[in-house]
Design a protein around this motif. Structure first.
Motif, short mmCIF file in Angstrom:
data_model
loop_
_atom_site.label_atom_id
_atom_site.label_comp_id
_atom_site.label_asym_id
_atom_site.label_seq_id
_atom_site.Cartn_x
_atom_site.Cartn_y
_atom_site.Cartn_z
N ALA A 205 43.29 44.55 26.79
CA ALA A 205 43.67 43.66 27.89
C ALA A 205 43.72 42.20 27.42
O ALA A 205 44.61 41.43 27.78
CB ALA A 205 42.69 43.79 29.04
N ILE B 77 40.51 41.10 37.41
CA ILE B 77 41.18 42.36 37.11
C ILE B 77 40.22 43.22 36.31
O ILE B 77 39.74 42.81 35.25
CB ILE B 77 42.48 42.12 36.31
N VAL C 34 42.28 33.83 35.48
CA VAL C 34 42.23 35.28 35.66
C VAL C 34 40.98 35.73 34.92
O VAL C 34 40.71 35.26 33.82
CB VAL C 34 43.48 35.97 35.07
N ALA D 104 43.59 53.12 34.98
CA ALA D 104 44.39 52.15 34.24
C ALA D 104 43.92 50.72 34.48
O ALA D 104 44.45 49.78 33.89
CB ALA D 104 45.87 52.28 34.64
N GLY D 105 42.93 50.56 35.38
CA GLY D 105 42.50 49.23 35.78
C GLY D 105 43.20 48.81 37.07
O GLY D 105 43.96 49.60 37.64
N GLY D 106 42.93 47.58 37.49
CA GLY D 106 43.57 47.09 38.71
C GLY D 106 42.96 45.77 39.15
O GLY D 106 41.93 45.34 38.61
N ILE D 107 43.61 45.15 40.12
CA ILE D 107 43.10 43.89 40.65
C ILE D 107 41.86 44.20 41.48
O ILE D 107 41.92 44.99 42.42
CB ILE D 107 44.17 43.17 41.49
N HIS D 108 40.74 43.63 41.09
CA HIS D 108 39.46 44.00 41.69
C HIS D 108 39.06 43.08 42.85
O HIS D 108 38.62 43.54 43.89
CB HIS D 108 38.39 43.98 40.60
N HIS D 109 39.18 41.78 42.67
CA HIS D 109 38.86 40.87 43.78
C HIS D 109 39.52 39.52 43.58
O HIS D 109 40.06 39.22 42.50
CB HIS D 109 37.34 40.72 43.97
N ILE D 110 39.49 38.71 44.65
CA ILE D 110 39.98 37.34 44.58
C ILE D 110 38.85 36.44 45.03
O ILE D 110 38.05 36.82 45.88
CB ILE D 110 41.23 37.11 45.48
N ALA E 85 41.28 43.61 50.80
CA ALA E 85 41.03 42.84 49.57
C ALA E 85 39.55 42.44 49.50
O ALA E 85 39.03 41.87 50.46
CB ALA E 85 41.91 41.59 49.53
N LEU E 86 38.93 42.76 48.39
CA LEU E 86 37.55 42.30 48.18
C LEU E 86 37.60 40.80 47.92
O LEU E 86 38.29 40.34 47.00
CB LEU E 86 36.93 43.05 46.99
N VAL F 249 39.40 46.14 33.85
CA VAL F 249 40.21 46.74 32.78
C VAL F 249 39.41 47.81 32.04
O VAL F 249 38.21 47.67 31.83
CB VAL F 249 40.71 45.66 31.78
N LEU G 129 39.19 38.95 33.32
CA LEU G 129 39.27 40.36 32.95
C LEU G 129 37.83 40.89 32.93
O LEU G 129 36.97 40.35 32.23
CB LEU G 129 39.92 40.51 31.58
N ILE H 115 41.29 35.23 40.06
CA ILE H 115 41.59 36.63 40.38
C ILE H 115 40.88 37.45 39.33
O ILE H 115 40.98 37.13 38.14
CB ILE H 115 43.08 36.96 40.20
#
Lengths: 134, 134
Positions: free
Chosen positions: A18, A10, A53, A74-80, A127-128, A12, A55, A8
């Motif tokens: 982070a 994220i 994970v 603030a950042g975020g989950i970018h892709h899986i 979701a990317l 940041v 970053l 995953i």
């Protein structure tokens, strides 16, 4: 078709902070930052027992995550990222089913030295999705 | 402190379509939908070799993902869940380091029958983090 969850990612806004959050607050095993100039990111790998994970922090101009961080300061989950055995076979199957492959449709070499492709979020529940041949 | 990645949760606007995408287009093993009235969601578990993807769809009024889907009509990655050995110990350590625990700070029983807690995204790079004692 898809196999393991490879990672995953994220995005940041502060890589040092982070990294500290994952290493100290969450107590995970964190590796040193790694520049990936071909991908426009600096990556810190967080090792979990069953997956990773990543970053992601922008590197250089035109980083592919700069826009994401503008929208999500603030950042975020970018892709899986899911693993596949054969990325060309996977791509052709997905295209035949109407899914959109990003870029020119040809795999690039990803952060782990393996061929990767990205799929359009609109075709995958917002979701990317990255596919990695592994 | 954190152990395995237990799952990634993706909020979806159309559970049947999302299930088909994972089962047919991506060729993953997908379980039948499961209503979780205590959590205001219907969940479809996608089994990967090393972890799970949970497709979340709102159930009933005041579903905790209704607002997310309003902001993200195509769906999106909603949260990530890390396993911990002892959720109370983990909570107390996180609180001592200044991280915010959502709700009243007491664990609830999650979709897998284990105690869970959610952590404030602002303290974790914009990512909503669930902890599950497992």
């Amino acid at each position: 078709m898809i196999g393991r969850l490879n990672h995953i990612a994220i995005a940041v806004p502060d890589l040092e902070a982070a990294t500290k959050t994952y290493a100290s607050t969450l107590g995970a095993k964190v590796n040193p930052p790694q520049d990936e100039p071909d991908h426009g990111v600096t990556v810190v790998f967080v090792e979990l027992p069953n997956t990773k994970v990543e970053l992601l922090y922008p590197l250089g101009e035109n980083s592919p995550i700069a826009g994401f961080l503008e929208k999500n300061p603030a950042g975020g989950i970018h892709h899986i990222c899911y693993e596949v055995d054969d990325i060309i076979e996977a791509r052709d199957k997905l295209k035949a089913e109407g899914a959109r492959v990003l870029g020119n449709g040809e795999p690039k070499i990803g952060a782990h030295g393996n061929p990767v492709l990205f799929l359009h979020p609109k075709d995958f529940n917002g979701a990317l999705v990255e596919l990695e041949q592994a």
